[in-house]
Design an enzyme around this catalytic site. Structure first.
Site, PDB file in Angstrom:
ATOM      1  N   LEU A  10       6.181 -84.535 -44.436  1.00  0.00           N
ATOM      2  CA  LEU A  10       6.985 -85.490 -43.668  1.00  0.00           C
ATOM      3  C   LEU A  10       8.346 -84.868 -43.369  1.00  0.00           C
ATOM      4  O   LEU A  10       9.139 -84.617 -44.280  1.00  0.00           O
ATOM      5  CB  LEU A  10       7.167 -86.790 -44.466  1.00  0.00           C
ATOM      6  CG  LEU A  10       5.877 -87.411 -45.033  1.00  0.00           C
ATOM      7  CD1 LEU A  10       6.202 -88.711 -45.766  1.00  0.00           C
ATOM      8  CD2 LEU A  10       4.863 -87.656 -43.917  1.00  0.00           C
ATOM      9  N   ARG A  17      23.041 -86.670 -43.762  1.00  0.00           N
ATOM     10  CA  ARG A  17      24.063 -86.222 -44.713  1.00  0.00           C
ATOM     11  C   ARG A  17      24.279 -84.705 -44.702  1.00  0.00           C
ATOM     12  O   ARG A  17      25.234 -84.208 -45.294  1.00  0.00           O
ATOM     13  CB  ARG A  17      23.700 -86.701 -46.129  1.00  0.00           C
ATOM     14  CG  ARG A  17      24.030 -88.154 -46.350  1.00  0.00           C
ATOM     15  CD  ARG A  17      23.485 -88.645 -47.668  1.00  0.00           C
ATOM     16  NE  ARG A  17      22.036 -88.863 -47.600  1.00  0.00           N
ATOM     17  CZ  ARG A  17      21.268 -89.156 -48.655  1.00  0.00           C
ATOM     18  NH1 ARG A  17      21.802 -89.225 -49.851  1.00  0.00           N
ATOM     19  NH2 ARG A  17      19.973 -89.345 -48.506  1.00  0.00           N
ATOM     20  N   GLN A  74       6.423 -87.989 -34.501  1.00  0.00           N
ATOM     21  CA  GLN A  74       6.698 -89.395 -34.818  1.00  0.00           C
ATOM     22  C   GLN A  74       7.916 -89.834 -34.013  1.00  0.00           C
ATOM     23  O   GLN A  74       9.008 -89.334 -34.236  1.00  0.00           O
ATOM     24  CB  GLN A  74       6.976 -89.548 -36.320  1.00  0.00           C
ATOM     25  CG  GLN A  74       7.123 -90.998 -36.765  1.00  0.00           C
ATOM     26  CD  GLN A  74       7.836 -91.118 -38.108  1.00  0.00           C
ATOM     27  OE1 GLN A  74       8.565 -90.228 -38.510  1.00  0.00           O
ATOM     28  NE2 GLN A  74       7.638 -92.231 -38.777  1.00  0.00           N
ATOM     29  N   GLY A 141      12.401 -94.757 -55.651  1.00  0.00           N
ATOM     30  CA  GLY A 141      11.421 -95.836 -55.819  1.00  0.00           C
ATOM     31  C   GLY A 141      10.933 -95.859 -57.261  1.00  0.00           C
ATOM     32  O   GLY A 141      10.589 -94.827 -57.820  1.00  0.00           O
ATOM     33  N   ASN A 228      19.487 -83.534 -49.814  1.00  0.00           N
ATOM     34  CA  ASN A 228      19.972 -84.422 -48.760  1.00  0.00           C
ATOM     35  C   ASN A 228      21.317 -83.989 -48.191  1.00  0.00           C
ATOM     36  O   ASN A 228      21.694 -84.398 -47.113  1.00  0.00           O
ATOM     37  CB  ASN A 228      20.098 -85.858 -49.284  1.00  0.00           C
ATOM     38  CG  ASN A 228      18.738 -86.411 -49.684  1.00  0.00           C
ATOM     39  OD1 ASN A 228      17.804 -86.409 -48.893  1.00  0.00           O
ATOM     40  ND2 ASN A 228      18.626 -86.845 -50.925  1.00  0.00           N
ATOM     41  N   TYR A 366      30.347 -41.782 -36.553  1.00  0.00           N
ATOM     42  CA  TYR A 366      29.447 -42.728 -35.913  1.00  0.00           C
ATOM     43  C   TYR A 366      28.302 -41.962 -35.262  1.00  0.00           C
ATOM     44  O   TYR A 366      28.522 -41.136 -34.375  1.00  0.00           O
ATOM     45  CB  TYR A 366      30.176 -43.564 -34.850  1.00  0.00           C
ATOM     46  CG  TYR A 366      29.204 -44.400 -34.055  1.00  0.00           C
ATOM     47  CD1 TYR A 366      28.383 -45.328 -34.690  1.00  0.00           C
ATOM     48  CD2 TYR A 366      29.072 -44.237 -32.669  1.00  0.00           C
ATOM     49  CE1 TYR A 366      27.457 -46.072 -33.985  1.00  0.00           C
ATOM     50  CE2 TYR A 366      28.137 -44.987 -31.949  1.00  0.00           C
ATOM     51  CZ  TYR A 366      27.337 -45.899 -32.614  1.00  0.00           C
ATOM     52  OH  TYR A 366      26.415 -46.628 -31.916  1.00  0.00           O
ATOM     53  N   TYR A 387      27.746 -44.517 -25.324  1.00  0.00           N
ATOM     54  CA  TYR A 387      27.871 -45.595 -24.334  1.00  0.00           C
ATOM     55  C   TYR A 387      28.908 -45.204 -23.300  1.00  0.00           C
ATOM     56  O   TYR A 387      30.048 -44.844 -23.655  1.00  0.00           O
ATOM     57  CB  TYR A 387      28.290 -46.880 -25.077  1.00  0.00           C
ATOM     58  CG  TYR A 387      28.348 -48.115 -24.227  1.00  0.00           C
ATOM     59  CD1 TYR A 387      27.269 -48.486 -23.429  1.00  0.00           C
ATOM     60  CD2 TYR A 387      29.477 -48.931 -24.236  1.00  0.00           C
ATOM     61  CE1 TYR A 387      27.313 -49.632 -22.658  1.00  0.00           C
ATOM     62  CE2 TYR A 387      29.531 -50.086 -23.476  1.00  0.00           C
ATOM     63  CZ  TYR A 387      28.444 -50.433 -22.680  1.00  0.00           C
ATOM     64  OH  TYR A 387      28.496 -51.571 -21.925  1.00  0.00           O
ATOM     65  N   ARG A 440      37.314 -26.882 -27.048  1.00  0.00           N
ATOM     66  CA  ARG A 440      38.674 -27.331 -27.332  1.00  0.00           C
ATOM     67  C   ARG A 440      39.616 -26.318 -26.712  1.00  0.00           C
ATOM     68  O   ARG A 440      39.250 -25.183 -26.420  1.00  0.00           O
ATOM     69  CB  ARG A 440      38.908 -27.409 -28.840  1.00  0.00           C
ATOM     70  CG  ARG A 440      38.768 -26.071 -29.504  1.00  0.00           C
ATOM     71  CD  ARG A 440      38.787 -26.153 -31.014  1.00  0.00           C
ATOM     72  NE  ARG A 440      38.884 -24.816 -31.575  1.00  0.00           N
ATOM     73  CZ  ARG A 440      38.491 -24.496 -32.798  1.00  0.00           C
ATOM     74  NH1 ARG A 440      37.989 -25.416 -33.591  1.00  0.00           N
ATOM     75  NH2 ARG A 440      38.625 -23.263 -33.235  1.00  0.00           N
TER      76      ARG A 440
HETATM   77  C1  UD1 Z   1      11.471 -91.764 -50.492  1.00  0.00           C
HETATM   78  C2  UD1 Z   1      10.592 -92.811 -51.188  1.00  0.00           C
HETATM   79  C3  UD1 Z   1      11.174 -93.109 -52.570  1.00  0.00           C
HETATM   80  C4  UD1 Z   1      11.276 -91.831 -53.374  1.00  0.00           C
HETATM   81  C5  UD1 Z   1      12.107 -90.812 -52.623  1.00  0.00           C
HETATM   82  C6  UD1 Z   1      12.060 -89.489 -53.352  1.00  0.00           C
HETATM   83  C7  UD1 Z   1       9.727 -94.213 -49.391  1.00  0.00           C
HETATM   84  C8  UD1 Z   1       9.815 -95.525 -48.705  1.00  0.00           C
HETATM   85  N1  UD1 Z   1      10.578 -94.006 -50.394  1.00  0.00           N
HETATM   86  O1  UD1 Z   1      12.728 -92.352 -50.276  1.00  0.00           O
HETATM   87  O2  UD1 Z   1      10.342 -94.020 -53.243  1.00  0.00           O
HETATM   88  O3  UD1 Z   1      11.848 -92.101 -54.638  1.00  0.00           O
HETATM   89  O4  UD1 Z   1      11.570 -90.593 -51.309  1.00  0.00           O
HETATM   90  O5  UD1 Z   1      12.885 -88.555 -52.740  1.00  0.00           O
HETATM   91  O6  UD1 Z   1       8.872 -93.425 -49.064  1.00  0.00           O
HETATM   92  N2  UD1 Z   1      10.494 -89.259 -42.948  1.00  0.00           N
HETATM   93  C9  UD1 Z   1       9.805 -89.168 -41.777  1.00  0.00           C
HETATM   94  N3  UD1 Z   1       9.764 -90.249 -40.957  1.00  0.00           N
HETATM   95  C10 UD1 Z   1      10.369 -91.418 -41.265  1.00  0.00           C
HETATM   96  C11 UD1 Z   1      11.096 -91.498 -42.477  1.00  0.00           C
HETATM   97  C12 UD1 Z   1      11.131 -90.398 -43.298  1.00  0.00           C
HETATM   98  O7  UD1 Z   1       9.222 -88.138 -41.457  1.00  0.00           O
HETATM   99  O8  UD1 Z   1      10.261 -92.350 -40.462  1.00  0.00           O
HETATM  100  C13 UD1 Z   1      10.528 -88.100 -43.839  1.00  0.00           C
HETATM  101  C14 UD1 Z   1      11.922 -87.562 -44.030  1.00  0.00           C
HETATM  102  O9  UD1 Z   1      12.190 -86.531 -43.087  1.00  0.00           O
HETATM  103  C15 UD1 Z   1      11.870 -87.024 -45.439  1.00  0.00           C
HETATM  104  C16 UD1 Z   1      10.818 -87.860 -46.124  1.00  0.00           C
HETATM  105  O10 UD1 Z   1      10.094 -88.495 -45.103  1.00  0.00           O
HETATM  106  O11 UD1 Z   1      11.463 -85.662 -45.475  1.00  0.00           O
HETATM  107  C17 UD1 Z   1      11.409 -88.895 -47.072  1.00  0.00           C
HETATM  108  O12 UD1 Z   1      12.237 -89.756 -46.338  1.00  0.00           O
HETATM  109  P1  UD1 Z   1      13.596 -90.304 -46.899  1.00  0.00           P
HETATM  110  O13 UD1 Z   1      14.216 -91.177 -45.907  1.00  0.00           O
HETATM  111  O14 UD1 Z   1      14.400 -89.171 -47.440  1.00  0.00           O
HETATM  112  O15 UD1 Z   1      13.052 -91.214 -48.104  1.00  0.00           O
HETATM  113  P2  UD1 Z   1      13.893 -91.677 -49.357  1.00  0.00           P
HETATM  114  O16 UD1 Z   1      14.805 -92.755 -48.955  1.00  0.00           O
HETATM  115  O17 UD1 Z   1      14.448 -90.489 -50.026  1.00  0.00           O
HETATM  116 CA    CA Z   2      14.915 -88.152 -49.536  1.00  0.00          CA
END
Ligand code: UD1
Ligand code: CA
Length: 462
Positions: A10, A17, A74, A141, A228, A366, A387, A440
Site C-alpha cells: 500500500l 509529514r 487508487q 490500531g 512518517n 586533470y 574542451y 615553450r
Molecule cells: C495503519 C493501520 C493501523 C496500524 C498502522 C501501523 C488502518 C486503518 N490502520 O494506520 O491500525 O497500527 O497502520 O503503522 O489500516 N494507504 C493507501 N491508501 C489509502 C490510505 C493509506 O495506499 O487510502 C497506504 C499509505 O500510503 C501507507 C499505508 O497505506 O503506506 C498505511 O496508511 P496510513 O495512513 O499510514 O495508516 P496509519 O494511520 O498509520
Molecule cells: Ca503509517
C-alpha cells in the site's frame, strides 16, 4: 496458482509529514527506496507477484520502480481497506496467500514475513495479523480479544479509553487467504472516525463469520518501524546501517569505527579490507579484499580491485584495478578506468579516461577524455585541455612516456610511446614515439640585469 504467494504494497498515501515533493515511499534508506525494501522482504519470503497500490505521485513511483511490479492506481485514496480492494483487482484469479504491507516499513525482513506465510498455511487461516507490544501504543490500531479469540482491531481515533490501554498493536502487515479477502473487502463500511474503509476491519469481519484469524506476535518491534517523517527516516537508516555493517564485519571486513561507516545495501566488500572512519560506499559498488578504504571517502557505483588503497577521495562511476593507490584528495568520475598499480596523488582528477598499468599521476593534474599507456609518468600540474568551448576531444598518450611538469596538452592530440615532453610545454601537435617535445619559449639569461633592476627601483624610491 496455489502455493505461490502474492503481495500487495500500500503506497498511495501522500506522506504529508515528510514535507516533500517526493512521494514518501521513494525516500531512501541506505540507498534503496522504502517501498523497494518492502518488496525485497516480500521476495525473500517467496512472494512471486507484487502489486503496488499507487496514488499520490503515482508516476514518480512507477518510473522509479520500473516494470518488475504490477501497479494499481487508487484515486481518490479512501483508506487502507479501499487500497487493498484496488490492489486485489490485479489478483482477481489469485488463490492462496496474499501478504499485504504498507510501503513505509523499511526495516521489515524476509524472515519476518515468512513467519506470517508459514502461520497462515499451518492453520489455513483466513487472516494472520502481524502484531507487536509497544510501551507507547499511541496512534496504532489495538488488537481486541474476546475470551482468547481474536475479535478485531480498533483504530486509535475510534477506541474507548479502556481500549487505548491495550498494548498489542497492528503493524499494518498481514497474510490473507486471497479468496476470503476478496469476499470480505466489499463488506467494509466507512462508519468510523475518519470516514475511511479500514483494512483493519477485515480480520474482525472474518472472525465474526467464524473464520480462523490469528495474530503473529513479534518480539522485535523495530522490524515494523513505520516512517512518517524525516526523523523516523534517519532512525530507520541508522538501524539498517548497523545491520549492513554487522554483516560485512561478520564476513571479514574490519571497521575501525562502524558508527561512522555508511554502506549502501547492495555494496559488496571482500575480506581483510579495512574501512576507516567517515567512509561512504554507495550504489552498486564492489570493493575487493585486502583494501584500505578511507578515511574520508565517497565511492559510488564503482569497482575497486583487491589490495588497493583509497583515502580522502571521491570516486563515482569508475573502475579501479588491483594494487592501486589513490589519494589524498583525488576525484575519479564518469568512467575513469584505472589499471593495476596506478598511483594517483593529491588534487588529481581523472574523468572518462583509461590509465594502464603503473601509470603515475602524483600531483595536481586533470586527465579527461584520455588514454594513457602503461608506465607513463604524468608530471605535476599536467592538464589535458579536452574542451574547446564547444566539444570534447581526446588525448592519447602512449606507454613509457614522460610528461614534464606543468604541461598543457591541447586535445585532440596524441603523444607516442616513450616520448618526453619538456616541463612547461604547451602541446597542440602530435608527438611521435621516442621524440622530445619542447613547446615553450627558450630561456634567456641577461648578465647583471638583476643588479641594474634593483638600482633602478631603489633610485626611484629614495
Ligand atoms: C495503519 C493501520 C493501523 C496500524 C498502522 C501501523 C488502518 C486503518 N490502520 O494506520 O491500525 O497500527 O497502520 O503503522 O489500516 N494507504 C493507501 N491508501 C489509502 C490510505 C493509506 O495506499 O487510502 C497506504 C499509505 O500510503 C501507507 C499505508 O497505506 O503506506 C498505511 O496508511 P496510513 O495512513 O499510514 O495508516 P496509519 O494511520 O498509520
Ligand atoms: Ca503509517
Amino acid at each position: 496458482m496455489a502455493n505461490q504467494v502474492a503481495g500487495i504494497i500500500l503506497a498511495a498515501g501522500k506522506g504529508t509529514r515528510m514535507k516533500s515533493e517526493i512521494p514518501k515511499v521513494l525516500h531512501e534508506v541506505c540507498g534503496v527506496p522504502m517501498v523497494e525494501l518492502v518488496a525485497r522482504a516480500m521476495r525473500e519470503a517467496g512472494v512471486t507477484k507484487i502489486v503496488v497500490v499507487i496514488g499520490h505521485g503515482a508516476e514518480q513511483v512507477r518510473a522509479r520502480l520500473g516494470d518488475a511490479y504490477e501497479y494499481a492506481v487508487q484515486d481518490p485514496p479512501q483508506g487502507t481497506g479501499d487500497a487493498a480492494r484496488v490492489g486485489m483487482t490485479c489478483l482477481e484469479d489469485w488463490e492462496g496467500p496474499v501478504i499485504i504491507s504498507s510501503g513505509d516499513t523499511p526495516l521489515m525482513t524476509g524472515e519476518a514475513l515468512s513467519a506470517l506465510v508459514t502461520a497462515q498455511a499451518k492453520d489455513n487461516a483466513s487472516a494472520v495479523v502481524a502484531t507487536v507490544r509497544l510501551p507507547d501504543p499511541f496512534g496504532y490500531g489495538r488488537v481486541l480479544w474476546d475470551n482468547g479469540r481474536f475479535s478485531g482491531i480498533i483504530e486509535e481515533k475510534d477506541a474507548t479509553p479502556e481500549q487505548k490501554k491495550l498494548d498489542e498493536v497492528c503493524v499494518s502487515v498481514y497474510a490473507f487467504d486471497a479468496a476470503r479477502l476478496r469476499a470480505t473487502l466489499p463488506k467494509l463500511q466507512p462508519n468510523n472516525a475518519q470516514g475511511e474503509y479500514y483494512l483493519t476491519d477485515v480480520p474482525g469481519i472474518m472472525s465474526a463469520e467464524g473464520d480462523v484469524v490469528i495474530t503473529e506476535l513479534y518480539d522485535d518491534f523495530a522490524l515494523f518501524t513505520g516512517v512518517n517523517d524525516r526523523v523516523q527516516l534517519a532512525g530507520a537508516s541508522s538501524v539498517l546501517r548497523n545491520r549492513i555493517n554487522e554483516r560485512h564485519m561478520r564476513n571479514g571486513v574490519t571497521m575501525i569505527d562502524p558508527t561512522s561507516v555508511y554502506i549502501g545495501l547492495d555494496v559488496e566488500i571482500g575480506n581483510d579490507t579495512i574501512v576507516f572512519p567517515d567512509s561512504h560506499l554507495e550504489g552498486n559498488t564492489v570493493i575487493g579484499s585486502n583494501c584500505e578504504i578511507g578515511p574520508n571517502i565517497r565511492i559510488k557505483d564503482s569497482h575497486v580491485g583487491s589490495g588497493s588503497l583509497v583515502h580522502h577521495s571521491v570516486v563515482f562511476d569508475s573502475k579501479i584495478a588491483d594494487m592501486v593507490r589513490i589519494g589524498p584528495y583525488a576525484t575519479l568520475r564518469n568512467g575513469a578506468d584505472i589499471g593495476p598499480k596506478v598511483k594517483l596523488g593529491n588534487f588529481v582528477e581523472i574523468k572518462n579516461s583509461r590509465l594502464d598499468e603503473k601509470v603515475s599521476v602524483a600531483h595536481l593534474s586533470y586527465i579527461g577524455d584520455a588514454t594513457v599507456g602503461e608506465y607513463t609518468n604524468i608530471g605535476a600540474g599536467t592538464i589535458t585541455c579536452n574542451y574547446d568551448g564547444f566539444a570534447k576531444h581526446r588525448t592519447q598518450i602512449g606507454k613509457g612516456a614522460f610528461i614534464g611538469t606543468n604541461s598543457t596538452l591541447i586535445a585532440p592530440v596524441s603523444i607516442g610511446d616513450a616520448a618526453i615532453i619538456a616541463a612547461g610545454s604547451v602541446i597542440n601537435r602530435d608527438v611521435p614515439s621516442d621524440a622530445g617535445a619542447f613547446g615553450r619559449s627558450r630561456q634567456e639569461n641577461k648578465d647583471g640585469w638583476a643588479t641594474r633592476w634593483r638600482g633602478i627601483r631603489q633610485g626611484k624610491e629614495q
